[in-house]
Design an enzyme around this catalytic site. Structure first.
Site, PDB file in Angstrom:
ATOM      1  N   ASN A 131      10.630   8.593   0.817  1.00 54.67           N
ATOM      2  CA  ASN A 131      11.433   7.776   1.741  1.00 54.67           C
ATOM      3  C   ASN A 131      11.724   6.403   1.387  1.00 54.67           C
ATOM      4  O   ASN A 131      10.912   5.574   1.506  1.00 54.67           O
ATOM      5  CB  ASN A 131      10.891   7.673   3.289  1.00 54.67           C
ATOM      6  CG  ASN A 131      11.612   7.251   4.177  1.00 54.67           C
ATOM      7  OD1 ASN A 131      12.799   6.807   3.810  1.00 54.67           O
ATOM      8  ND2 ASN A 131      11.027   7.114   5.334  1.00 54.67           N
TER       9      ASN A 131
ATOM     10  N   LYS B 268      13.704   4.413   2.527  1.00 53.78           N
ATOM     11  CA  LYS B 268      14.092   3.376   3.466  1.00 53.78           C
ATOM     12  C   LYS B 268      15.364   2.471   3.142  1.00 53.78           C
ATOM     13  O   LYS B 268      16.336   2.970   2.549  1.00 53.78           O
ATOM     14  CB  LYS B 268      12.667   2.626   4.057  1.00 53.78           C
ATOM     15  CG  LYS B 268      11.764   3.713   4.356  1.00 53.78           C
ATOM     16  CD  LYS B 268      10.683   2.662   4.993  1.00 53.78           C
ATOM     17  CE  LYS B 268       9.497   3.689   5.336  1.00 53.78           C
ATOM     18  NZ  LYS B 268       8.307   3.259   5.918  1.00 53.78           N
TER      19      LYS B 268
ATOM     20  N   HIS C 120      11.624   9.378  12.443  1.00 52.89           N
ATOM     21  CA  HIS C 120      10.818   8.533  11.836  1.00 52.89           C
ATOM     22  C   HIS C 120      10.371   7.352  12.967  1.00 52.89           C
ATOM     23  O   HIS C 120      11.209   7.005  13.692  1.00 52.89           O
ATOM     24  CB  HIS C 120      11.511   7.794  10.560  1.00 52.89           C
ATOM     25  CG  HIS C 120      10.399   7.142   9.843  1.00 52.89           C
ATOM     26  ND1 HIS C 120      10.178   6.001  10.193  1.00 52.89           N
ATOM     27  CD2 HIS C 120       9.859   7.624   8.592  1.00 52.89           C
ATOM     28  CE1 HIS C 120       9.236   5.553   9.125  1.00 52.89           C
ATOM     29  NE2 HIS C 120       9.113   6.308   8.440  1.00 52.89           N
TER      30      HIS C 120
ATOM     31  N   GLU D 179      10.208   4.472  12.555  1.00 49.99           N
ATOM     32  CA  GLU D 179      10.993   3.119  12.551  1.00 49.99           C
ATOM     33  C   GLU D 179      12.340   3.420  13.534  1.00 49.99           C
ATOM     34  O   GLU D 179      12.831   2.581  14.056  1.00 49.99           O
ATOM     35  CB  GLU D 179      11.313   2.955  11.015  1.00 49.99           C
ATOM     36  CG  GLU D 179      10.291   2.099  10.426  1.00 49.99           C
ATOM     37  CD  GLU D 179      10.053   2.518   8.954  1.00 49.99           C
ATOM     38  OE1 GLU D 179      11.037   2.865   8.234  1.00 49.99           O
ATOM     39  OE2 GLU D 179       8.983   2.011   8.364  1.00 49.99           O
TER      40      GLU D 179
ATOM     41  N   GLU E  27       2.835  11.224  10.750  1.00 54.06           N
ATOM     42  CA  GLU E  27       2.798   9.736  10.141  1.00 54.06           C
ATOM     43  C   GLU E  27       2.219   8.746  11.249  1.00 54.06           C
ATOM     44  O   GLU E  27       3.226   8.548  12.193  1.00 54.06           O
ATOM     45  CB  GLU E  27       4.110   9.347   9.652  1.00 54.06           C
ATOM     46  CG  GLU E  27       4.932  10.230   8.636  1.00 54.06           C
ATOM     47  CD  GLU E  27       5.983   9.209   7.903  1.00 54.06           C
ATOM     48  OE1 GLU E  27       5.650   9.012   6.750  1.00 54.06           O
ATOM     49  OE2 GLU E  27       6.777   8.669   8.483  1.00 54.06           O
TER      50      GLU E  27
ATOM     51  N   GLY F 215       2.823   1.558   5.908  1.00 55.43           N
ATOM     52  CA  GLY F 215       3.100   0.305   5.298  1.00 55.43           C
ATOM     53  C   GLY F 215       1.894  -0.494   5.546  1.00 55.43           C
ATOM     54  O   GLY F 215       1.949  -1.827   5.191  1.00 55.43           O
TER      55      GLY F 215
ATOM     56  N   SER G  22       1.246   5.300   4.143  1.00 49.13           N
ATOM     57  CA  SER G  22       0.444   4.433   2.921  1.00 49.13           C
ATOM     58  C   SER G  22      -0.011   5.481   1.956  1.00 49.13           C
ATOM     59  O   SER G  22      -1.259   5.213   1.097  1.00 49.13           O
ATOM     60  CB  SER G  22      -0.901   3.784   3.431  1.00 49.13           C
ATOM     61  OG  SER G  22      -0.375   2.757   4.313  1.00 49.13           O
TER      62      SER G  22
HETATM   63  P1  PGA Z   1       4.486   3.966   3.561  1.00 51.32           P
HETATM   64  O1  PGA Z   1       5.695   4.740   4.426  1.00 51.32           O
HETATM   65  O2  PGA Z   1       4.115   4.943   2.606  1.00 51.32           O
HETATM   66  O3  PGA Z   1       5.091   2.791   2.994  1.00 51.32           O
HETATM   67  O4  PGA Z   1       3.366   3.921   4.594  1.00 51.32           O
HETATM   68  C1  PGA Z   1       5.774   6.139   4.671  1.00 51.32           C
HETATM   69  C2  PGA Z   1       6.871   6.314   5.893  1.00 51.32           C
HETATM   70  O5  PGA Z   1       7.277   5.616   6.545  1.00 51.32           O
HETATM   71  O6  PGA Z   1       7.255   7.446   5.594  1.00 51.32           O
END
Ligand code: PGA
Length: 245
Positions: free
Chosen positions: A6, A8, A91, A93, A159, A165, A201
């Site tokens: 992903n 983003k 997601h 976000e 997640e 992150g 992460s």
């Molecule tokens: P990350 O993001 O690996 O940077 O923690 C994962 C995601 O949001 O799908």
């Protein structure tokens, strides 16, 4: 095993070109499904660069209508039309910044399935929910409202919001328990087994540990999928894992 990258709202055209230059030198295992999710404006560009490879491309989101007066939205039918196979939905976000509800996610998933796109539906609890021992209830509720109750093909990505992150990830035991919970809930609704990806992460440093969890069917990678070196290191660990199992 499924590896979802992903990206983003990151990587410009020249970054994508460089990334692909190194990625395409790699040998791809036919036991791993690899799908990259770039920003929507670069979907076609990426699809063209990946022609004649087994690497798949997907959308980071889509709407629940196929066409019409919905300025700025992305039609699942058009994702399919340009050659996408998958779409990420719900997601955290999207849920946080764009106030997408589970009901919205479910409607998007149902429309995506009609166009033969495979949704990856994200769920995950907050740090507060976990601290209050509410994570299992929270996820159960999120799943009931987010997944289509039709017997179709889709994935769920677990997640935890507090892990995205941040560099902190759940213990293997916590991942196992949650994936087991998710699979049981999905089975009670769909009467079929569903595959669950872990996201949050994921990095070259923790991938081997995560892969020891027997009910992890793949990973959804954010930050570590932006750097080719980290991404190939994760890919290499997954390839070793599938060859040994
Ligand atoms: P990350 O993001 O690996 O940077 O923690 C994962 C995601 O949001 O799908």
């Amino acid at each position: 095993m499924f590896i979802a990258a992903n990206w983003k709202m990151n990587l410009k055209k020249s970054d994508i070109k460089d990334f692909l230059y190194f990625l395409k030198k790699n040998d791809f295992s036919n036991k791993i499904k690899l799908c990259i999710f770039p920003q929507s404006i670069y979907l076609s560009y990426l699809i063209d660069l990946l022609e004649n490879t087994s690497v798949l491309v997907g959308g980071q989101n889509c709407y629940y209508e196929l066409s019409g007066p919905f300025t700025g939205e992305i039609s699942p039918e058009c994702l399919k039309d340009i050659g996408c196979n998958y779409v990420i939905l719900g997601h955290s976000e999207r849920r946080t910044h764009f106030k997408e509800s589970s009901t919205h996610v479910k409607m998007c998933a149902e429309t995506a399935l009609k166009t033969s796109l495979t949704p990856i539906i994200c769920v995950g609890e907050s740090y507060e929910d976990r601290m209050n021992n509410e994570e299992l209830n929270f996820i159960e509720n999120q799943i009931y409202h987010s997944i289509p109750n039709i017997e179709e093909n889709f994935y769920i990505a677990y997640e935890p919001i507090w892990s995205i992150g941040t560099g902190s990830i759940p213990t293997n035991n916590q991942i196992f328990k949650m994936h087991d919970h998710i699979k049981k809930i999905a089975f009670s609704i769909l009467k079929k087994d569903i595959k669950v990806l872990y996201g949050g992460s994921v990095s070259p440093n923790n991938i081997d540990e995560i892969l020891k969890v027997s009910n992890v069917d793949g990973v959804l990678i954010g930050g570590a999928s932006l750097k080719i070196k980290d991404f190939l290191a994760i890919y290499g660990s997954v390839a070793k894992h599938v060859n040994n199992n």
